[in-house]
Write a protein that holds these residues in place. Structure first.
Motif, PDB file in Angstrom:
ATOM      1  N   ARG A  12      18.817   0.101   5.985  1.00 35.10           N
ATOM      2  CA  ARG A  12      17.573  -0.535   6.443  1.00 35.10           C
ATOM      3  C   ARG A  12      16.562   0.477   6.938  1.00 35.10           C
ATOM      4  O   ARG A  12      15.366   0.222   6.946  1.00 35.10           O
ATOM      5  N   LYS A  13      17.044   1.618   7.397  1.00 31.68           N
ATOM      6  CA  LYS A  13      16.161   2.646   7.943  1.00 31.68           C
ATOM      7  C   LYS A  13      15.229   3.159   6.851  1.00 31.68           C
ATOM      8  O   LYS A  13      15.623   3.328   5.704  1.00 31.68           O
ATOM      9  N   VAL A  42       0.855  -1.183   0.000  1.00 35.93           N
ATOM     10  CA  VAL A  42       0.000   0.000   0.000  1.00 35.93           C
ATOM     11  C   VAL A  42       0.895   1.237   0.000  1.00 35.93           C
ATOM     12  O   VAL A  42       0.627   2.219  -0.686  1.00 35.93           O
ATOM     13  N   LEU A  43       1.969   1.156   0.772  1.00 32.57           N
ATOM     14  CA  LEU A  43       2.972   2.216   0.774  1.00 32.57           C
ATOM     15  C   LEU A  43       4.099   1.770  -0.155  1.00 32.57           C
ATOM     16  O   LEU A  43       4.669   0.693   0.023  1.00 32.57           O
ATOM     17  N   ILE A  44       4.395   2.587  -1.150  1.00 33.73           N
ATOM     18  CA  ILE A  44       5.288   2.192  -2.228  1.00 33.73           C
ATOM     19  C   ILE A  44       6.640   2.883  -2.091  1.00 33.73           C
ATOM     20  O   ILE A  44       6.705   4.107  -1.938  1.00 33.73           O
ATOM     21  N   GLU A  45       7.688   2.069  -2.161  1.00 27.43           N
ATOM     22  CA  GLU A  45       9.046   2.630  -2.087  1.00 27.43           C
ATOM     23  C   GLU A  45       9.284   3.539  -3.283  1.00 27.43           C
ATOM     24  O   GLU A  45       8.923   3.222  -4.410  1.00 27.43           O
ATOM     25  N   GLY A  46       9.854   4.690  -3.019  1.00 24.13           N
ATOM     26  CA  GLY A  46      10.096   5.673  -4.065  1.00 24.13           C
ATOM     27  C   GLY A  46       8.972   6.687  -4.189  1.00 24.13           C
ATOM     28  O   GLY A  46       9.156   7.766  -4.718  1.00 24.13           O
ATOM     29  N   ARG A  47       7.787   6.335  -3.724  1.00 17.71           N
ATOM     30  CA  ARG A  47       6.646   7.253  -3.730  1.00 17.71           C
ATOM     31  C   ARG A  47       6.317   7.718  -2.316  1.00 17.71           C
ATOM     32  O   ARG A  47       6.193   8.896  -2.055  1.00 17.71           O
ATOM     33  N   TYR A  81       7.954   6.300   0.601  1.00 18.91           N
ATOM     34  CA  TYR A  81       9.107   6.183   1.501  1.00 18.91           C
ATOM     35  C   TYR A  81      10.360   5.850   0.708  1.00 18.91           C
ATOM     36  O   TYR A  81      10.289   5.483  -0.470  1.00 18.91           O
ATOM     37  N   PHE A  82      11.493   6.003   1.358  1.00 21.20           N
ATOM     38  CA  PHE A  82      12.763   5.614   0.758  1.00 21.20           C
ATOM     39  C   PHE A  82      13.704   5.157   1.865  1.00 21.20           C
ATOM     40  O   PHE A  82      13.438   5.351   3.044  1.00 21.20           O
TER      41      PHE A  82
END
Length: 75
Positions: A44-45, A30-35, A37-38
């Motif tokens: 790992r953080k 649902v939460l997409i990496e690059g959109r 979060y990163f």
């Protein structure tokens, strides 16, 4: 415009969701990496991008309220 980066704990406090729920949303894509979060420096953080999460939350809420419910038919 400068982005606001939040840790999982900070995001949890801001949106009033449990940290485990946020982590489950990561696993559920649902939460997409690059959109949303990163991972700084490939570590790992995780840092969440507040403005994008806020925009998508409001978009999803307005979309849900715009879809009319179908009337049930008796047979």
């Amino acid at each position: 415009m400068m982005a606001t980066y939040l840790t999982t704990e900070e995001l949890s406090a801001r949106i009033k969701y449990d940290i485990r729920t946020i982590r489950d949303r990561l696993k559920d894509s649902v939460l997409i990496e690059g959109r949303h979060y990163f991972r700084p420096f490939g570590g790992r953080k995780i840092l969440f991008i507040w403005e994008q999460i806020e925009q998508d939350m409001f978009s999803a809420a307005s979309l849900a309220s715009a879809i009319p419910m179908t009337a049930s038919r008796s047979m």
